[in-house]
Design a protein around this motif. Structure first.
Motif, PDB file in Angstrom:
ATOM      1  N   ARG A  51      20.932 -27.877  -5.892  1.00  0.00           N
ATOM      2  CA  ARG A  51      20.517 -26.772  -6.751  1.00  0.00           C
ATOM      3  C   ARG A  51      19.110 -26.324  -6.386  1.00  0.00           C
ATOM      4  NH1 ARG A  51      20.824 -27.549 -12.677  1.00  0.00           N
ATOM      5  NH2 ARG A  51      21.521 -25.396 -12.749  1.00  0.00           N
ATOM      6  N   VAL A  52      18.857 -25.022  -6.565  1.00  0.00           N
ATOM      7  CA  VAL A  52      17.570 -24.465  -6.154  1.00  0.00           C
ATOM      8  C   VAL A  52      17.186 -23.291  -7.051  1.00  0.00           C
ATOM      9  CG1 VAL A  52      18.691 -22.994  -4.411  1.00  0.00           C
ATOM     10  CG2 VAL A  52      16.251 -23.529  -4.205  1.00  0.00           C
ATOM     11  N   ALA A  53      15.883 -23.222  -7.348  1.00  0.00           N
ATOM     12  CA  ALA A  53      15.311 -22.147  -8.154  1.00  0.00           C
ATOM     13  C   ALA A  53      14.197 -21.474  -7.371  1.00  0.00           C
ATOM     14  CB  ALA A  53      14.761 -22.699  -9.468  1.00  0.00           C
ATOM     15  N   VAL A  54      14.053 -20.165  -7.564  1.00  0.00           N
ATOM     16  CA  VAL A  54      13.009 -19.392  -6.898  1.00  0.00           C
ATOM     17  C   VAL A  54      12.280 -18.551  -7.940  1.00  0.00           C
ATOM     18  CG1 VAL A  54      12.554 -17.496  -5.290  1.00  0.00           C
ATOM     19  CG2 VAL A  54      14.188 -19.287  -4.669  1.00  0.00           C
ATOM     20  N   VAL A  55      10.952 -18.599  -7.888  1.00  0.00           N
ATOM     21  CA  VAL A  55      10.114 -17.754  -8.748  1.00  0.00           C
ATOM     22  C   VAL A  55       9.265 -16.874  -7.843  1.00  0.00           C
ATOM     23  CG1 VAL A  55       8.407 -17.672 -10.594  1.00  0.00           C
ATOM     24  CG2 VAL A  55      10.038 -19.584 -10.490  1.00  0.00           C
ATOM     25  N   THR A  56       9.337 -15.563  -8.021  1.00  0.00           N
ATOM     26  CA  THR A  56       8.564 -14.651  -7.179  1.00  0.00           C
ATOM     27  C   THR A  56       7.175 -14.431  -7.769  1.00  0.00           C
ATOM     28  OG1 THR A  56       9.239 -12.573  -8.259  1.00  0.00           O
ATOM     29  CG2 THR A  56      10.727 -13.487  -6.603  1.00  0.00           C
ATOM     30  N   GLY A  57       6.224 -14.151  -6.899  1.00  0.00           N
ATOM     31  CA  GLY A  57       4.854 -13.871  -7.340  1.00  0.00           C
ATOM     32  C   GLY A  57       4.268 -15.004  -8.151  1.00  0.00           C
ATOM     33  N   ALA A  58       4.314 -16.237  -7.598  1.00  0.00           N
ATOM     34  CA  ALA A  58       4.083 -17.418  -8.441  1.00  0.00           C
ATOM     35  C   ALA A  58       2.820 -18.205  -8.112  1.00  0.00           C
ATOM     36  CB  ALA A  58       5.290 -18.344  -8.365  1.00  0.00           C
ATOM     37  N   ASN A  59       1.911 -17.636  -7.345  1.00  0.00           N
ATOM     38  CA  ASN A  59       0.701 -18.409  -7.029  1.00  0.00           C
ATOM     39  C   ASN A  59      -0.305 -18.422  -8.167  1.00  0.00           C
ATOM     40  OD1 ASN A  59       0.378 -15.546  -5.761  1.00  0.00           O
ATOM     41  ND2 ASN A  59      -1.734 -16.250  -6.088  1.00  0.00           N
ATOM     42  N   GLN A  60      -0.085 -17.608  -9.194  1.00  0.00           N
ATOM     43  CA  GLN A  60      -0.988 -17.579 -10.339  1.00  0.00           C
ATOM     44  C   GLN A  60      -0.235 -17.073 -11.569  1.00  0.00           C
ATOM     45  OE1 GLN A  60      -4.127 -14.645  -9.834  1.00  0.00           O
ATOM     46  NE2 GLN A  60      -2.737 -13.154  -8.922  1.00  0.00           N
ATOM     47  N   GLY A  61      -0.893 -17.142 -12.710  1.00  0.00           N
ATOM     48  CA  GLY A  61      -0.387 -16.518 -13.924  1.00  0.00           C
ATOM     49  C   GLY A  61       0.937 -17.036 -14.421  1.00  0.00           C
ATOM     50  N   ILE A  62       1.743 -16.126 -14.959  1.00  0.00           N
ATOM     51  CA  ILE A  62       3.016 -16.487 -15.578  1.00  0.00           C
ATOM     52  C   ILE A  62       3.958 -17.119 -14.567  1.00  0.00           C
ATOM     53  CG2 ILE A  62       5.055 -15.575 -16.759  1.00  0.00           C
ATOM     54  CD1 ILE A  62       3.149 -13.330 -17.838  1.00  0.00           C
ATOM     55  N   GLY A  63       3.979 -16.596 -13.349  1.00  0.00           N
ATOM     56  CA  GLY A  63       4.848 -17.163 -12.322  1.00  0.00           C
ATOM     57  C   GLY A  63       4.496 -18.604 -12.016  1.00  0.00           C
ATOM     58  N   PHE A  64       3.214 -18.887 -11.900  1.00  0.00           N
ATOM     59  CA  PHE A  64       2.735 -20.241 -11.640  1.00  0.00           C
ATOM     60  C   PHE A  64       3.151 -21.183 -12.768  1.00  0.00           C
ATOM     61  CE2 PHE A  64      -0.606 -23.466 -12.236  1.00  0.00           C
ATOM     62  CZ  PHE A  64      -0.629 -24.058 -10.971  1.00  0.00           C
ATOM     63  N   ALA A  65       2.948 -20.746 -14.006  1.00  0.00           N
ATOM     64  CA  ALA A  65       3.307 -21.582 -15.157  1.00  0.00           C
ATOM     65  C   ALA A  65       4.814 -21.758 -15.266  1.00  0.00           C
ATOM     66  CB  ALA A  65       2.745 -20.967 -16.441  1.00  0.00           C
ATOM     67  N   THR A  66       5.593 -20.770 -14.827  1.00  0.00           N
ATOM     68  CA  THR A  66       7.042 -20.902 -14.841  1.00  0.00           C
ATOM     69  C   THR A  66       7.493 -21.941 -13.829  1.00  0.00           C
ATOM     70  OG1 THR A  66       7.306 -18.593 -15.565  1.00  0.00           O
ATOM     71  CG2 THR A  66       9.227 -19.659 -14.567  1.00  0.00           C
ATOM     72  N   VAL A  67       6.890 -21.927 -12.647  1.00  0.00           N
ATOM     73  CA  VAL A  67       7.190 -22.963 -11.652  1.00  0.00           C
ATOM     74  C   VAL A  67       6.855 -24.338 -12.223  1.00  0.00           C
ATOM     75  CG1 VAL A  67       6.501 -23.934  -9.420  1.00  0.00           C
ATOM     76  CG2 VAL A  67       6.925 -21.482  -9.638  1.00  0.00           C
ATOM     77  N   LYS A  68       5.715 -24.444 -12.869  1.00  0.00           N
ATOM     78  CA  LYS A  68       5.294 -25.724 -13.452  1.00  0.00           C
ATOM     79  C   LYS A  68       6.326 -26.230 -14.457  1.00  0.00           C
ATOM     80  CE  LYS A  68       1.557 -25.847 -16.103  1.00  0.00           C
ATOM     81  NZ  LYS A  68       0.120 -25.956 -16.487  1.00  0.00           N
TER      82      LYS A  68
END
Length: 296
Positions: A5-22
Motif C-alpha cells: 500500500r502507498v500514499a502520496v501527498v502533493t506539495g508536502a515540504n511545508q504547511g498542511i501537506g507536511f502535517a498530513t504526511v506526518k
C-alpha cells in the motif's frame, strides 16, 4: 514491493501537506510519500520527520510539470503496482494589489488557476488509473471554494452558481467555465459574468473549480468497476502557513486533521462521506446550499 500500500501527498515540504504526511506516517499501514517541487526542501522535510521517529519516503513532484507527474506515475506503477491514497494539496496564491495593471492581474490569475485547478485536474487524470479498490482521494479546497463565494442575486451570479452546482456538470463544461473566466479577467469584465471583484478572485475561482471537479470525480467513481473509491473536498481551515502569511488561527496539525481523516476512511463503510465538502472540524457542509459553519 509491488502490491504494497502507498500514499502520496502533493506539495508536502511545508504547511498542511507536511502535517498530513506526518499524520499518515502514524496511521497508514504502508509507504507514505512526501512530494515537493524543490527536491532539497523536500528531503529536508523528510529528515525533519525522521527526527520524530517517522519513516516517510520522498519523490520529487512538480504538478506544473507534466513530465514530473508522469515520472511519479511510472515509479508508483513499477514499484507498487497501484496507489491507495492521493492527497492533492499542492496549490499557490497570488493576492492582487490595487495598483496592479490589468495585464499583471490577468497573468497572475492565470498562474493561480493553472496550478490550482488545471494542473491538479491533470494530476488526477494521470494518477487515477493507478487507484486500487478502496482508494481514497482528498482534494484540498477552501472556504473560498464554496459556491456561496459567487455572491449576490444578479442574473449573472445566479447563472454562474447554477452552472457550477449542476449535478450534471461535465468536465468539458467545467473546463469551459474556467477558460471563459480567464478570458473575462483578461478583458477586465469578469464581474459582469457574476464573479466577485475581490482581490483574491483567482483563488476563489480555482478552488470553486476544484470542488466542482471533485463532485464529478465521485460520480465517475460511483460507476467505476474498482470497488469503493472515494474522493472528497475539504476546507482545512485558516491555518498558520506561509500561504496565509502566517496569520492563520489553526496549527498545521489542526489543518491536516480533516484531510488525514478523509484519507483514512475505512473500506465499505456506508457512513463514509462521498464527494462531500468537509469543514476542518469534519462537519459535512452542503456545497450548494450551505450554510458555512463559520467564517474560517
Amino acid at each position: 514491493m509491488a502490491g504494497s500500500r502507498v500514499a502520496v501527498v502533493t506539495g508536502a515540504n511545508q504547511g498542511i501537506g507536511f502535517a498530513t504526511v506526518k499524520e499518515l506516517c502514524r496511521t497508514f499501514d504502508g509507504s507514505v510519500y512526501l512530494t515537493s517541487r524543490n527536491e532539497n526542501l523536500g528531503r529536508a522535510a523528510v529528515e525533519e520527520l525522521e527526527k520524530l521517529g517517522l519513516r516517510p519516503k520522498y519523490h520529487q513532484l512538480d504538478i506544473d510539470d507534466e513530465s514530473s507527474v508522469l515520472r511519479l506515475r511510472d515509479y508508483l506503477k513499477a514499484t507498487y503496482g497501484g496507489l491507495d491514497i492521493l492527497v492533492n494539496n499542492a496549490a499557490m496564491l497570488i493576492l492582487a494589489k490595487d495598483e496592479d495593471s490589468r495585464e499583471l492581474f490577468a497573468e497572475n490569475t492565470r498562474s493561480v488557476v493553472q496550478t490550482n485547478f488545471f494542473n491538479t485536474f491533470r494530476v488526477c487524470n494521470i494518477l487515477f488509473p493507478l487507484l486500487r479498490p478502496h482508494a481514497r482521494v482528498v482534494n484540498l479546497s477552501s472556504s473560498m471554494g464554496h459556491i456561496s463565494q459567487i455572491e449576490g442575486q444578479s442574473e449573472a451570479a445566479s447563472t454562474l452558481r447554477a452552472k457550477f452546482s449542476s449535478p450534471d456538470l461535465s468536465y468539458k463544461e467545467l473546463l469551459k467555465l474556467m477558460n471563459d473566466f480567464l478570458d473575462a479577467v483578461k478583458r477586465g469584465d469578469h464581474a459582469d459574468y457574476g464573479w466577485p471583484r475581490k482581490n483574491w478572485v483567482s483563488y476563489i475561482a480555482s478552488k470553486i473549480a476544484v470542488s466542482a471537479m471533485t463532485r464529478i470525480q465521485q460520480r465517475d467513481f460511483d460507476v467505476d468497476p474498482r470497488e469503493d473509491i472515494i474522493i472528497n473536498h475539504v476546507h482545512p481551515g485558516y491555518v498558520n502557513t506561509k500561504m496565509a502569511s502566517f496569520k492563520g488561527v489553526l496549527t498545521i496539525e489542526q489543518g491536516a486533521a480533516a484531510p488525514s481523516w478523509l484519507a483514512m476512511l475505512p473500506p465499505n463503510d456506508a457512513t463514509n462521506p462521498k464527494g462531500a465538502y468537509v469543514w476542518h472540524d469534519k462537519t459535512i457542509v452542503d456545497w450548494v446550499k450551505g450554510p458555512l459553519p463559520a467564517e474560517y
